[in-house]
Design an enzyme around this catalytic site. Structure first.
Site, PDB file in Angstrom:
ATOM      1  N   GLY A 180       0.822  -1.126   0.052  1.00 32.06           N
ATOM      2  CA  GLY A 180       0.093   0.028   0.013  1.00 32.06           C
ATOM      3  C   GLY A 180       0.669   1.283  -0.203  1.00 32.06           C
ATOM      4  O   GLY A 180       1.832   1.598   0.883  1.00 32.06           O
ATOM      5  N   SER A 181       0.496   2.243  -0.846  1.00 35.33           N
ATOM      6  CA  SER A 181       1.487   3.219  -1.083  1.00 35.33           C
ATOM      7  C   SER A 181       0.854   4.251  -2.097  1.00 35.33           C
ATOM      8  O   SER A 181      -0.139   4.351  -2.320  1.00 35.33           O
ATOM      9  CB  SER A 181       2.890   2.912  -1.715  1.00 35.33           C
ATOM     10  OG  SER A 181       2.522   2.119  -2.688  1.00 35.33           O
ATOM     11  N   ARG A 182       1.755   5.356  -2.324  1.00 33.63           N
ATOM     12  CA  ARG A 182       1.678   6.387  -3.150  1.00 33.63           C
ATOM     13  C   ARG A 182       2.720   6.744  -3.911  1.00 33.63           C
ATOM     14  O   ARG A 182       4.048   6.530  -3.666  1.00 33.63           O
ATOM     15  CB  ARG A 182       1.094   7.593  -2.408  1.00 33.63           C
ATOM     16  CG  ARG A 182       0.766   8.962  -3.086  1.00 33.63           C
ATOM     17  CD  ARG A 182       0.480  10.174  -2.095  1.00 33.63           C
ATOM     18  NE  ARG A 182       0.559  11.188  -2.676  1.00 33.63           N
ATOM     19  CZ  ARG A 182      -0.599  12.195  -2.440  1.00 33.63           C
ATOM     20  NH1 ARG A 182      -1.627  11.790  -1.703  1.00 33.63           N
ATOM     21  NH2 ARG A 182      -0.373  13.367  -2.912  1.00 33.63           N
TER      22      ARG A 182
END
Length: 227
Positions: A180-182
């Site tokens: 999970g990240s950006r």
């Protein structure tokens, strides 16, 4: 790679889960089944599919699968006083987490910045969270394209395979962010952005912008290659 559809960062997790599966089945079917499910989930998370990438050095494409959470005019993170357009892509835990080069060119900078692990879906995560910032000088136009891999609550490990001096192709694999990240891409001022907030992007395929401002009819439907 031994398993072309799995990123090498996932090998240790899958191997450990597989061993635990074998041990679990030795004790009980239920325990073994639980670890077997975990093994499958690990394999799914670290999946590394090929993508059909446009062969066009004038394009900027999405570096990641995910949802566009914002498209905003901001100050360049590498050039004070210069305005650029930041396209932020949020990757949920269900997305493919392999990142790809958004542009063809030469790597000019790769830097790691420590920080917090706040939710990656917020704009504040860009300046507060741990991140790796890379700069690629584009083959077309010599623009400095900035890419930020941003950690999140679950994403505690950012892997960037780029090194200063590397020449990268559009859509080539450049790293992975675990769990999970950006990812932020900074588009040069004056270059129209072709996506908006709420769009779902496919890493290595979805076109974000066209560096050739003279092409008004969109990017040409020319050739593509599997990468």
């Amino acid at each position: 790679m031994c398993f072309p559809n799995i990123h090498k960062q996932g090998y240790p997790f899958i191997a450990i889960a597989f061993v635990l599966t074998c041990i679990g089945f030795a004790f009980s079917f239920g325990l073994g089944l639980v670890f077997q499910i975990i093994t499958v989930l690990c394999a799914c998370f670290f999946r590394n599919p090929d993508r059909i990438v446009p062969v066009d050095d004038k394009l900027i494409i999405s570096p990641a699968d995910g949802l566009v959470t914002s498209v905003a005019e901001v100050e360049s993170p590498i050039e004070a006083g210069k305005m650029v357009t930041r396209v932020s892509v949020f990757l949920s835990i269900l997305n493919v987490h392999v990142n790809r080069a958004p542009v063809s060119g030469s790597v000019k900078l790769v830097e790691h910045r420590p920080g917090r692990f706040s939710p990656a879906c917020t704009d504040g995560s860009t300046s507060e969270n741990e991140r790796v910032r890379s700069v690629i000088e584009s083959t077309f136009g010599n623009h400095n394209i900035v890419i930020e891999q941003v950690a999140g609550v679950l994403a505690r490990r950012i892997v960037c395979d780029l090194k200063v001096g590397d020449n990268v192709k559009l859509g080539s694999r450049m790293g992975i962010i675990r769990f999970g990240s950006r990812v932020n891409v900074y588009v040069p001022a004056g270059v129209p952005v072709l996506v908006t907030e709420g769009h779902t992007l496919v890493g290595g395929e979805t076109v974000i912008a066209d560096l050739d401002s003279e092409r008004t009819a969109g990017y040409p439907r020319a050739t593509f290659e599997k990468v």
